[in-house]
Design a protein around this motif. Structure first.
Motif, PDB file in Angstrom:
ATOM      1  N   GLY A   1       0.084  -6.195  -5.275  1.00 56.76           N
ATOM      2  CA  GLY A   1       1.580  -5.890  -5.862  1.00 56.76           C
ATOM      3  C   GLY A   1       2.085  -4.444  -6.117  1.00 56.76           C
ATOM      4  O   GLY A   1       2.770  -4.068  -6.677  1.00 56.76           O
ATOM      5  N   TRP A   2       1.043  -3.511  -5.529  1.00 50.61           N
ATOM      6  CA  TRP A   2       1.371  -1.990  -5.687  1.00 50.61           C
ATOM      7  C   TRP A   2       2.229  -1.535  -4.464  1.00 50.61           C
ATOM      8  O   TRP A   2       2.727  -0.475  -4.870  1.00 50.61           O
ATOM      9  N   ALA A   3       2.496  -2.371  -3.562  1.00 50.18           N
ATOM     10  CA  ALA A   3       3.464  -1.960  -2.460  1.00 50.18           C
ATOM     11  C   ALA A   3       4.204  -3.234  -2.198  1.00 50.18           C
ATOM     12  O   ALA A   3       3.738  -4.403  -2.273  1.00 50.18           O
ATOM     13  N   ALA A   4       5.620  -3.172  -2.084  1.00 52.01           N
ATOM     14  CA  ALA A   4       6.508  -4.546  -1.609  1.00 52.01           C
ATOM     15  C   ALA A   4       6.196  -4.530  -0.347  1.00 52.01           C
ATOM     16  O   ALA A   4       6.621  -5.910  -0.078  1.00 52.01           O
ATOM     17  N   ASP A   5       6.137  -3.808   0.479  1.00 53.66           N
ATOM     18  CA  ASP A   5       6.219  -4.099   1.789  1.00 53.66           C
ATOM     19  C   ASP A   5       5.152  -3.315   2.604  1.00 53.66           C
ATOM     20  O   ASP A   5       4.605  -2.062   1.899  1.00 53.66           O
ATOM     21  N   GLU A   6       5.096  -3.284   3.837  1.00 54.38           N
ATOM     22  CA  GLU A   6       4.317  -2.486   4.480  1.00 54.38           C
ATOM     23  C   GLU A   6       4.470  -0.953   4.601  1.00 54.38           C
ATOM     24  O   GLU A   6       3.807  -0.083   4.295  1.00 54.38           O
TER      25      GLU A   6
ATOM     26  N   ALA B   1       6.380   0.493   2.329  1.00 52.83           N
ATOM     27  CA  ALA B   1       5.962   1.197   0.928  1.00 52.83           C
ATOM     28  C   ALA B   1       4.291   1.261   0.887  1.00 52.83           C
ATOM     29  O   ALA B   1       3.968   2.392   0.356  1.00 52.83           O
ATOM     30  N   ALA B   2       3.578   0.375   1.268  1.00 52.43           N
ATOM     31  CA  ALA B   2       2.277   0.886   1.464  1.00 52.43           C
ATOM     32  C   ALA B   2       1.745   1.863   2.259  1.00 52.43           C
ATOM     33  O   ALA B   2       0.967   2.661   1.818  1.00 52.43           O
ATOM     34  N   GLN B   3       2.624   2.132   3.544  1.00 54.44           N
ATOM     35  CA  GLN B   3       2.276   3.318   4.066  1.00 54.44           C
ATOM     36  C   GLN B   3       2.565   4.638   3.358  1.00 54.44           C
ATOM     37  O   GLN B   3       1.749   5.492   3.404  1.00 54.44           O
ATOM     38  N   SER B   4       3.705   4.403   2.583  1.00 55.38           N
ATOM     39  CA  SER B   4       4.045   5.654   1.871  1.00 55.38           C
ATOM     40  C   SER B   4       3.060   6.099   0.772  1.00 55.38           C
ATOM     41  O   SER B   4       3.036   7.252   0.498  1.00 55.38           O
ATOM     42  N   LEU B   5       2.556   5.090  -0.067  1.00 53.07           N
ATOM     43  CA  LEU B   5       1.576   5.215  -0.972  1.00 53.07           C
ATOM     44  C   LEU B   5       0.248   6.077  -0.363  1.00 53.07           C
ATOM     45  O   LEU B   5      -0.241   6.867  -0.937  1.00 53.07           O
ATOM     46  N   ILE B   6      -0.066   5.540   0.974  1.00 49.15           N
ATOM     47  CA  ILE B   6      -1.098   6.329   1.508  1.00 49.15           C
ATOM     48  C   ILE B   6      -0.979   7.660   1.898  1.00 49.15           C
ATOM     49  O   ILE B   6      -1.741   8.549   1.629  1.00 49.15           O
ATOM     50  N   GLU B   7       0.443   7.758   2.515  1.00 51.24           N
ATOM     51  CA  GLU B   7       0.599   9.245   3.009  1.00 51.24           C
ATOM     52  C   GLU B   7       1.005  10.016   1.780  1.00 51.24           C
ATOM     53  O   GLU B   7       0.548  11.298   1.760  1.00 51.24           O
ATOM     54  N   ALA B   8       1.452   9.404   0.749  1.00 48.79           N
ATOM     55  CA  ALA B   8       1.374  10.536  -0.408  1.00 48.79           C
ATOM     56  C   ALA B   8       0.324  10.533  -1.374  1.00 48.79           C
ATOM     57  O   ALA B   8       0.241  11.003  -2.577  1.00 48.79           O
TER      58      ALA B   8
END
Lengths: 420, 420
Positions: free
Chosen positions: A73-78, A80-87
């Motif tokens: 639940g840390w990312a709503a979709d893929e 958002a998940a990519q953004s978390l990793i990139e950031a």
């Protein structure tokens, strides 16, 4: 090295071997990772192999992390998940850094249930995820809705039932199960049908009593009985709990862990504790499922090589002529040759884990980096083969060799440390 | 015999072999004997081996019959049971006469539950009792209150649950389970740990759903998971359903059944249907449990040699170096020699039941009485050893040889029949 040095190294290695052989791993519990590993904070993701550092992740590992971030639940979709990793908003750590192990991508996040293996001789614990089964699974980098739902179901339905069942036992003696399974053709890396079946037999009387009225008992039983590789993760935790008991012995040149993150292969040795010695991973060689070939294969990945460190997997290939066929190595004579070659680089033979096709000889245990470097013979590892693209999954199985350079580095570091 | 005769016998044997190899035994049901075998009337008792005729029963068989008469309520106590036997008030028949098989004493009475194995290729059925487990059991001639209570519990609690579970399946494919178990070190006579475990895995999802709220589910699960030899009786019924498909072929000199009643060893051959050729049984040679020796041993007994007729048991010893140890025969090389010797007297190699330690060769199948008589090599049989006194139970395990004279008689009868 002087002969005095050699004899004290030999003595240290002997002490490590004795601790390996005296270890008694028991499966005792299944609990959420955050209860067992409070150091796993928000956005913490454990992965297989040595630390990634600044290296680029392989496809399956990246795909699995995208899935795990959504599962938590840390990312709503893929996206958002990519953004978390990139950031750079996630904390990546090797499973081994918290005494855990995971097959293939080896992803562990705080909500995932972990099996707890207790080394009853030394009191240390090791952890591994529940095997997800075959098909689309996170460990091979799949991350669609079906994969995430299955992870939720493992967490909410399977894990509490297994926990309740295990609490009714005094723990399940894994060394006994592994010894029997070796006599039944398992090498406990690519073949776990016997060990899985024996574990189910030990567990079912408790499971049916722990959840007798559960509407879920049927599907939990399907899960346990439907996956020949269920025991792989158990064997990995048993091997981890055993090998950890042999770490930190000054002068010990035995390998205590081997693991791959899809980019690097890492080795640890007894004298140097948690330090990793790494080199680029190799490509596995083996048999591919229809429609796939070596060109589709991801480089070698996973913590599962911990079973080879204990003397199982490719080291115990003599027990498994059928695996020798499955991984493309072919027949009993060939299977024996793998085990016999691994005898060249190991200093002990297990008194418990015996090979029926080698007249009851114990599996070769205790990989001595000195022997690896002297002979140039590197450990063989049995392995599943992942597609190099995230989400496709397993495309074959085979054997792979550890890169020699890890062992050279480990021996050099050992010598430096010893001289100081 | 003329060459024309020889070639037509060879053709008949080939036809029998094809029927053996094409057979597909499935475990389909568990039902009371009286429902399956209406010919089993009041005071009818089935026993292992060929007909007893006027021969004296051995101790365990006598003890088991005393127990069975009380279990059925035909006798209130042991004295009453003895009176029934002495007054010739019971009807003794071989299990084989009704397509059934039972291990050791092999007692079957109308209330006992029987497993039903269906040969899906030819439509014939075979029957076997549920394995009672270890310790004091009727099949070894024990007959005290605990033995009778356990039989009641099998009848009232276990059998209905297994029936309900099996009805949820399309039948369990026993050839597949047996093939896998051979790769896992079972020879399916003295070692059934793998086959039992695989059967449990196939059955448990149905058992937990068939009896989800049953207060007995726990103890039924204990029963199934607690006995490595559960599959022995299943293997016997599978072998019986398979070998029966090869009976009654004119000109066939292959053995279709071998069985022992504790006094006589009996052999049947394909061309001569249900006719038995008998000779006195031999004493098994093997290893004894602490406190017992060869002097305590009963002569060879049981229908279980039907698995050797199919190519399992001692014929498949190469699959089971651990059994070779257990029965006193010792090690892989020795285990292979049993199988290789049985290759001398068999005319086929199973395309399904393969031996991993002999590079995947099929088990030796189709014992040709001509070859037995020509070579003097008689079938080896793996066997449990009963105490010669009723009620003591199993005292060891070993190997035993079939008496040559049965095969000589069978061949002579065949020649007489052929000349007519």
């Amino acid at each position: 090295m002087s002969s005095g040095t050699k004899s004290s190294i030999d003595a240290a290695n002997q002490q490590a071997l004795e601790r390996i052989f005296a270890s008694r791993p028991f499966l005792v519990d299944v609990r959420p990772a955050h209860e067992l590993l409070p150091q796993l904070g928000d956005h913490s993701v454990l992965h297989a192999g040595p630390p990634l550092g600044s290296k680029t992740m392989c496809g399956p590992l990246y795909g699995a992390i995208l899935g795990a971030l959504q599962y938590e639940g840390w990312a709503a979709d893929e996206a958002a998940a990519q953004s978390l990793i990139e950031a750079d908003k996630i904390t990546l750590l090797p499973c081994h850094s918290v005494r855990a192990v995971g097959p293939m991508t080896g992803i562990i996040t705080p909500s995932m249930p972990l099996m707890v293996v207790e080394n009853r001789e030394y009191g240390n614990h090791a952890y591994a995820t529940l095997n997800e089964g075959l098909g689309k699974v996170l460990r091979f980098g799949a991350n669609d809705e079906s994969v995430l739902q299955r992870l939720q179901w493992l967490q909410q339905v399977v894990a509490p039932a297994l926990q309740a069942a295990l609490q009714r036992t005094d723990g399940l003696d894994l060394r006994v199960i592994m010894a029997k399974a070796l006599l039944m053709g398992d090498e406990m890396h690519q073949r776990n049908v016997a060990a899985t079946s024996l574990l189910i037999r030990a567990l079912m009387p408790h499971l049916v009593r722990a959840a007798p009225a559960s509407e879920y008992l049927g599907e939990i039983t399907d899960y346990l009985t439907g996956n020949d590789q269920f025991f792989l993760n158990v064997a990995m935790a048993a091997a981890k709990a055993t090998m950890d008991a042999a770490t930190g012995i000054p002068g010990c040149t035995l390998v205590t862990a081997m693991a791959r993150n899809g980019t690097d292969f890492g080795v640890r040795i007894g004298a140097l504790g948690e330090r990793w010695f790494t080199a680029p991973v190799q490509m596995p060689k083996g048999l591919y499922f229809p429609g796939f070939s070596a060109q589709d294969a991801n480089p070698d990945i996973g913590d599962s090589a911990i079973v080879e460190a204990l003397g199982l997997g490719a080291f115990a290939m003599a027990a498994s002529p059928t695996v020798a066929n499955f991984v493309g190595a072919g027949g009993l004579a060939q299977a024996r040759r793998y085990t016999e070659e691994m005898m060249e680089i190991t200093v002990g033979r297990s008194p418990h884990l015996l090979l029926p096709t080698l007249e009851g000889m114990g599996v070769p245990t205790g990989i001595d980096v000195r022997r690896v470097v002297e002979t140039g013979i590197v450990p063989w590892i049995n392995t599943g083969i992942a597609h190099r693209r995230a989400g496709v999954g397993q495309i074959g199985a085979g054997v792979v060799q550890a890169p020699l350079d890890c062992f050279v580095q480990a021996l050099e570091a050992f010598a430096d440390d010893w001289d100081r």
